[in-house]
Design an enzyme around this catalytic site. Structure first.
Site, PDB file in Angstrom:
ATOM      1  N   ARG A  46      35.734  35.076   6.994  1.00  0.00           N
ATOM      2  CA  ARG A  46      34.332  35.410   7.302  1.00  0.00           C
ATOM      3  C   ARG A  46      33.777  36.343   6.225  1.00  0.00           C
ATOM      4  O   ARG A  46      32.654  36.200   5.778  1.00  0.00           O
ATOM      5  CB  ARG A  46      34.199  36.058   8.689  1.00  0.00           C
ATOM      6  CG  ARG A  46      32.797  36.593   8.930  1.00  0.00           C
ATOM      7  CD  ARG A  46      32.425  36.949  10.359  1.00  0.00           C
ATOM      8  NE  ARG A  46      33.501  37.390  11.192  1.00  0.00           N
ATOM      9  CZ  ARG A  46      34.096  38.602  11.106  1.00  0.00           C
ATOM     10  NH1 ARG A  46      33.690  39.490  10.217  1.00  0.00           N
ATOM     11  NH2 ARG A  46      35.085  38.906  11.910  1.00  0.00           N
ATOM     12  N   TYR A  98       7.566  26.452   7.986  1.00  0.00           N
ATOM     13  CA  TYR A  98       8.475  25.626   8.771  1.00  0.00           C
ATOM     14  C   TYR A  98       8.474  26.094  10.230  1.00  0.00           C
ATOM     15  O   TYR A  98       8.581  27.290  10.508  1.00  0.00           O
ATOM     16  CB  TYR A  98       9.889  25.690   8.163  1.00  0.00           C
ATOM     17  CG  TYR A  98      10.921  25.020   9.030  1.00  0.00           C
ATOM     18  CD1 TYR A  98      10.767  23.695   9.415  1.00  0.00           C
ATOM     19  CD2 TYR A  98      12.034  25.708   9.486  1.00  0.00           C
ATOM     20  CE1 TYR A  98      11.693  23.074  10.232  1.00  0.00           C
ATOM     21  CE2 TYR A  98      12.974  25.085  10.301  1.00  0.00           C
ATOM     22  CZ  TYR A  98      12.791  23.777  10.678  1.00  0.00           C
ATOM     23  OH  TYR A  98      13.705  23.166  11.490  1.00  0.00           O
ATOM     24  N   ASP A 170      10.676  31.763   0.423  1.00  0.00           N
ATOM     25  CA  ASP A 170      11.442  30.582   0.809  1.00  0.00           C
ATOM     26  C   ASP A 170      11.162  29.522  -0.254  1.00  0.00           C
ATOM     27  O   ASP A 170      10.057  28.970  -0.330  1.00  0.00           O
ATOM     28  CB  ASP A 170      11.001  30.119   2.210  1.00  0.00           C
ATOM     29  CG  ASP A 170      11.781  28.903   2.705  1.00  0.00           C
ATOM     30  OD1 ASP A 170      12.290  28.152   1.863  1.00  0.00           O
ATOM     31  OD2 ASP A 170      11.835  28.710   3.940  1.00  0.00           O
ATOM     32  N   LYS A 195      18.615  21.109   2.010  1.00  0.00           N
ATOM     33  CA  LYS A 195      17.625  20.214   1.410  1.00  0.00           C
ATOM     34  C   LYS A 195      17.997  19.884  -0.042  1.00  0.00           C
ATOM     35  O   LYS A 195      19.027  19.287  -0.275  1.00  0.00           O
ATOM     36  CB  LYS A 195      16.243  20.857   1.551  1.00  0.00           C
ATOM     37  CG  LYS A 195      15.945  21.385   2.979  1.00  0.00           C
ATOM     38  CD  LYS A 195      15.959  20.266   3.977  1.00  0.00           C
ATOM     39  CE  LYS A 195      15.674  20.599   5.422  1.00  0.00           C
ATOM     40  NZ  LYS A 195      16.029  21.859   6.006  1.00  0.00           N
TER      41      LYS A 195
HETATM   42  O1  P1T Z   1      17.391  23.615   8.824  1.00  0.00           O
HETATM   43  P1  P1T Z   1      17.879  24.858   8.164  1.00  0.00           P
HETATM   44  O2  P1T Z   1      18.884  24.639   7.089  1.00  0.00           O
HETATM   45  O3  P1T Z   1      18.281  25.920   9.141  1.00  0.00           O
HETATM   46  O4  P1T Z   1      16.618  25.467   7.347  1.00  0.00           O
HETATM   47  C1  P1T Z   1      15.455  25.912   7.960  1.00  0.00           C
HETATM   48  C2  P1T Z   1      14.288  25.769   7.009  1.00  0.00           C
HETATM   49  C3  P1T Z   1      13.801  26.873   6.347  1.00  0.00           C
HETATM   50  N1  P1T Z   1      12.779  26.796   5.471  1.00  0.00           N
HETATM   51  C4  P1T Z   1      12.186  25.620   5.201  1.00  0.00           C
HETATM   52  C5  P1T Z   1      11.054  25.565   4.243  1.00  0.00           C
HETATM   53  C6  P1T Z   1      12.624  24.454   5.828  1.00  0.00           C
HETATM   54  O5  P1T Z   1      12.017  23.299   5.540  1.00  0.00           O
HETATM   55  C7  P1T Z   1      13.697  24.520   6.765  1.00  0.00           C
HETATM   56  C8  P1T Z   1      14.174  23.322   7.516  1.00  0.00           C
HETATM   57  N2  P1T Z   1      13.259  22.279   7.538  1.00  0.00           N
HETATM   58  C9  P1T Z   1      13.424  21.068   8.148  1.00  0.00           C
HETATM   59  C10 P1T Z   1      14.514  20.724   8.847  1.00  0.00           C
HETATM   60  C11 P1T Z   1      12.300  20.139   7.982  1.00  0.00           C
HETATM   61  O6  P1T Z   1      12.452  18.917   8.219  1.00  0.00           O
HETATM   62  O7  P1T Z   1      11.220  20.597   7.589  1.00  0.00           O
END
Ligand code: P1T
Length: 379
Positions: A46, A98, A170, A195
């Site tokens: 961890r 988001y 972000d 992503k």
């Molecule tokens: O899904 P996760 O890895 O926890 O990330 C969250 C997140 C944070 N910031 C942005 C700009 C994002 O697009 C996302 C996650 N977004 C999607 C799952 C989506 O389809 O827009």
């Protein structure tokens, strides 16, 4: 080292044991000690794991930062940033972001006494009007998800510095291939590495990168104390994904442009949101802070026709109707019912997330096939 070289070599060295060119997947929870505290740099996974460490070095390198941290999801990374705050602190956030981030802010952290102000940031100067003595963090997504608004990072960073407030960006939509927020004055850069960084829709992961040692130490403490780390298999996959980030992004941008231009000319389409258009309200800022305009495109149908939009996403054959973005394959989403359903309808619609809005993550397939798919789906 330049960016394309950093994606492959940044922070990486052959494995010390046998010279493996890729970091081995250290699938272990713990590490042997010869005497209490006598270990080779790793004691419990961890706290640190060599595969994750290699990835964290890569994150830091590609974002021109000094310290990288890898989490089990993008939201876990955002959660760690929010844990820097205390009850009574205030956060100024973009109004269009988001849905999961909005949900974390309003449904979890508001209950802990943190106040969030959601502000349209197209004119960054306006952010200053909302700063109080309690403001501790400005949270920016640029381009925003899903409306593709562009926020001026340099101007926002200047305001943050003047008031001694942290600026977190972000950078999920842009990636460091297009924009490097730390170089533009941000304190923290965050990614849903799920992503474009991972790039192959095969993992869920988050990243934070900072330059400041004290901030890195506080975030590392939170990462270890709260425990939302990613596993070594996922770290390996993300490292592999990052090696082709630059070539993938180049194609995402080319295909994104072709799709945006096609939709913009289509008689059945009303608005197309893509920062590469001269008519985009912050096109000039996008041109200054980004190298190109990315692979994300959102659009509405003529007359904000919900049924017509649903037909389109159902008809698509190469674009898959699915949450997420940034993989090699093209995806289509319906933000109002999918990624942004956790934002109340009135709030959503104020920022343009109407019921006919479709969001495309344009992949790296052949451009002609993507255009033909949209053509048959729109009819
Ligand atoms: O899904 P996760 O890895 O926890 O990330 C969250 C997140 C944070 N910031 C942005 C700009 C994002 O697009 C996302 C996650 N977004 C999607 C799952 C989506 O389809 O827009």
């Amino acid at each position: 080292m330049k960016f394309n070289t950093k994606t492959i070599h940044g922070g990486q060295k052959p494995d010390a044991a046998y010279g493996a060119i890729m970091p081995p997947i250290y699938q272990t929870s713990t590490f042997a000690q010869s005497t209490p505290g006598g270990h080779k740099g790793y004691e419990y996974a961890r706290s640190a794991n060599p595969t994750r460490h290699a990835l964290e070095e890569s994150f830091a390198s590609i974002e021109n930062g000094k310290f990288g941290l890898a989490f089990g999801s993008g939201l876990a990374a955002i959660d760690a940033v929010l844990k820097l705050l205390k009850p009574g602190d205030e956060v100024i956030s973009t109004s269009d972001l988001y849905g999961g981030t909005y949900r974390l802010f309003t449904k979890i952290y508001e209950d802990f006494g943190i106040k969030f102000l959601f502000v349209g940031m197209n004119n960054a100067e306006r952010i200053e009007d909302y700063i109080t003595k309690n403001t501790k963090l400005i949270w920016v997504e640029t381009p925003t998800n899903p409306m593709m608004n562009i926020i001026d990072i340099v101007a926002t960073a200047a305001i943050a510095k003047r008031h001694n407030v942290l600026l977190a960006v972000d950078n999920t939509f842009a990636t460091p291939y297009l924009q490097q927020p730390l170089d533009l004055g941000a304190d923290i850069v965050m990614h849903s590495a799920t992503k474009y960084l991972g790039g192959h829709s095969d993992l869920v992961m988050g990243a934070l990168v900072v330059k400041d040692k004290e901030l890195a130490d506080r975030l590392y403490f939170i990462q270890n104390a709260s425990g939302a780390i990613c596993g070594p298999q996922d770290a390996f996959l993300a490292l592999r994904g990052i090696k082709t980030l630059h070539v993938r992004m180049q194609r995402h941008c080319e295909n994104g442009r072709a799709v945006a231009e096609y939709l913009n000319e289509h008689p059945k389409i009303e608005n197309v949101y893509w920062p590469g258009f001269k008519s985009h309200p912050n096109h000039d800022i996008a041109k200054t802070q980004m190298k190109d305009f990315g692979g994300m495109v959102s659009f509405t149908t003529k007359g904000n026709n919900y049924e017509a939009s649903i037909k389109i996403v159902e008809n698509l054959k190469i674009f898959t109707l699915a949450e997420s973005l940034g993989g090699v394959e093209s995806l289509a989403g319906h933000p109002a019912s999918m990624t942004h359903a956790s934002i109340p309808k009135e709030e959503r619609e104020k920022t343009g997330i109407v019921d006919s809005l479709i969001r495309l993550s344009v992949g790296i397939e052949d451009e002609a096939d993507l255009i033909a798919d949209l053509k048959q789906a729109i009819g």
